[in-house]
Write a protein that holds these residues in place. Structure first.
Motif, PDB file in Angstrom:
ATOM      1  N   CYS A 187      34.272  33.168  40.175  1.00  0.00           N
ATOM      2  CA  CYS A 187      34.581  31.855  40.764  1.00  0.00           C
ATOM      3  C   CYS A 187      33.656  31.568  41.944  1.00  0.00           C
ATOM      4  O   CYS A 187      32.993  32.461  42.478  1.00  0.00           O
ATOM      5  CB  CYS A 187      36.053  31.787  41.175  1.00  0.00           C
ATOM      6  SG  CYS A 187      36.459  32.631  42.722  1.00  0.00           S
ATOM      7  N   CYS A 190      34.174  33.609  45.123  1.00  0.00           N
ATOM      8  CA  CYS A 190      33.700  35.001  45.079  1.00  0.00           C
ATOM      9  C   CYS A 190      32.184  35.107  44.943  1.00  0.00           C
ATOM     10  O   CYS A 190      31.607  36.123  45.317  1.00  0.00           O
ATOM     11  CB  CYS A 190      34.329  35.738  43.888  1.00  0.00           C
ATOM     12  SG  CYS A 190      36.090  36.048  44.070  1.00  0.00           S
ATOM     13  N   CYS A 249      39.053  34.089  37.250  1.00  0.00           N
ATOM     14  CA  CYS A 249      37.886  34.660  37.918  1.00  0.00           C
ATOM     15  C   CYS A 249      37.788  36.142  37.599  1.00  0.00           C
ATOM     16  O   CYS A 249      38.734  36.901  37.819  1.00  0.00           O
ATOM     17  CB  CYS A 249      37.973  34.452  39.424  1.00  0.00           C
ATOM     18  SG  CYS A 249      36.696  35.379  40.309  1.00  0.00           S
ATOM     19  N   SER A 251      36.030  38.343  39.107  1.00  0.00           N
ATOM     20  CA  SER A 251      36.010  39.158  40.323  1.00  0.00           C
ATOM     21  C   SER A 251      37.390  39.244  40.977  1.00  0.00           C
ATOM     22  O   SER A 251      37.760  40.283  41.524  1.00  0.00           O
ATOM     23  CB  SER A 251      34.999  38.576  41.322  1.00  0.00           C
ATOM     24  OG  SER A 251      34.998  39.323  42.513  1.00  0.00           O
ATOM     25  N   CYS A 252      38.171  38.168  40.891  1.00  0.00           N
ATOM     26  CA  CYS A 252      39.511  38.138  41.506  1.00  0.00           C
ATOM     27  C   CYS A 252      40.535  38.949  40.715  1.00  0.00           C
ATOM     28  O   CYS A 252      41.599  39.255  41.241  1.00  0.00           O
ATOM     29  CB  CYS A 252      40.042  36.708  41.587  1.00  0.00           C
ATOM     30  SG  CYS A 252      39.236  35.631  42.785  1.00  0.00           S
TER      31      CYS A 252
HETATM   32 ZN    ZN Z   1      37.127  34.863  42.419  1.00  0.00          ZN
END
Ligand code: ZN
Length: 288
Positions: A187, A190, A249, A251-252
């Motif tokens: 996202c 990030c 996301c 990464s999240c």
């Molecule tokens: Zn993220």
């Protein structure tokens, strides 16, 4: 949530496997598609557990088994996989029935390319990502399908527009009938990039929210999904035929996804899969 998010990728469970599908494509009828998560595989450590790519340093036999578990849900075998070597470019390769298995094992790949297109039924096109986007396209009027990989380099070069144009040019697809779904990816909150990358996006006209905005220390946030959605609309895809990304996301959500950024490069890859359904003997459309 983005407008139209209900058409975008949603999480489903079958047995021990967690995967995502976009209702927009699932409801289209003649298209099989899915995006894998890291859950339900046999890889260990940084690759845990459903790593689908060979080039990550994972054991060959585990990648094969992970592919078998994922693909089996859609009637495919690991030996069916069609893939190109992704090089962050905008090369597009057409796959035909004779290309089945070009991507099933290392060194069998179709060659370099970041997008695959086909009008051959029952041929599973695949792409691999851990933060980059995969763009799923269907041209129900041909019918034909495409799968494209877009990180920042591909996005900067308008991979979305180029793959939509390839479906038109090669198969005569009508962009007004085309469907497109943007996969989970990193996202904008990030994804932080330096001045050098940011400068190239500013030059290309992607300045300001929701595309590119200032982070601390002279860096910038970059939202690849937001840019790819505009590129798909500019390619002639109608808003009601576009399933936006940005809801998931990579990464999240370490529980669901590998993230190249989060894990500093030492991680697995999710697989995107798209295929045209095979017509049955009486012309009836059914699962292959
Ligand atoms: Zn993220």
């Amino acid at each position: 949530m983005n407008a139209g998010a209900d058409k975008g990728f949603q999480l489903y469970r079958r047995g021990g496997l967690l995967y995502l599908q976009a209702p927009l494509l699932a409801e289209c009828g003649n298209v099989i598609h899915a995006f894998s998560t890291r859950a339900g595989g046999c890889s260990e450590g940084a690759m845990a557990s459903l790593n689908t790519a060979f080039h990550t340093g994972d054991e060959y036999s585990r990648v094969w088994e992970n592919r078998r578990r994922f693909l089996g849900h859609w009637g495919f075998q690991p030996g069916d996989v069609v893939a190109a070597i992704q090089v962050h470019g905008v090369g597009i390769r057409e796959a035909g029935a004779a290309d089945r298995g070009r991507g099933a094992v290392p060194r069998s790949f179709l060659g370099e390319g970041d997008a695959l297109i086909t009008a051959a039924p029952g041929l599973p096109l695949t792409g691999y990502a851990a933060d980059c986007l995969l763009l799923f396209l269907a041209a129900p009027d041909v019918p034909a399908v495409a799968l494209a990989h877009a990180g920042w380099r591909g996005t900067l070069q308008n991979m979305a527009g180029q793959v939509a144009a390839a479906l038109q040019r090669r198969f005569g697809a009508d962009s007004a009938a085309m469907l497109a779904a943007v996969s989970p990816g990193i996202c904008g909150r990030c994804y932080v990039v330096g001045r050098d990358v940011a400068g190239q996006f500013i030059e290309a006209g992607w300045s300001g929210k929701p595309y590119l905005w200032k982070a601390s220390g002279g860096a910038f946030h970059l939202d690849l999904a937001a840019i790819n959605e505009v590129q798909l609309r500019r390619a002639g895809i109608k808003p009601e035929h576009l399933a936006p990304g940005g809801c998931w996301c990579t990464s999240c959500r370490p529980d669901l996804f590998y993230s190249y950024r989060r894990e500093k490069g030492k991680t697995g890859r999710m697989m995107g899969l798209i295929a045209l359904r095979k017509a049955g003997p009486a012309g009836e459309v059914k699962d292959s």
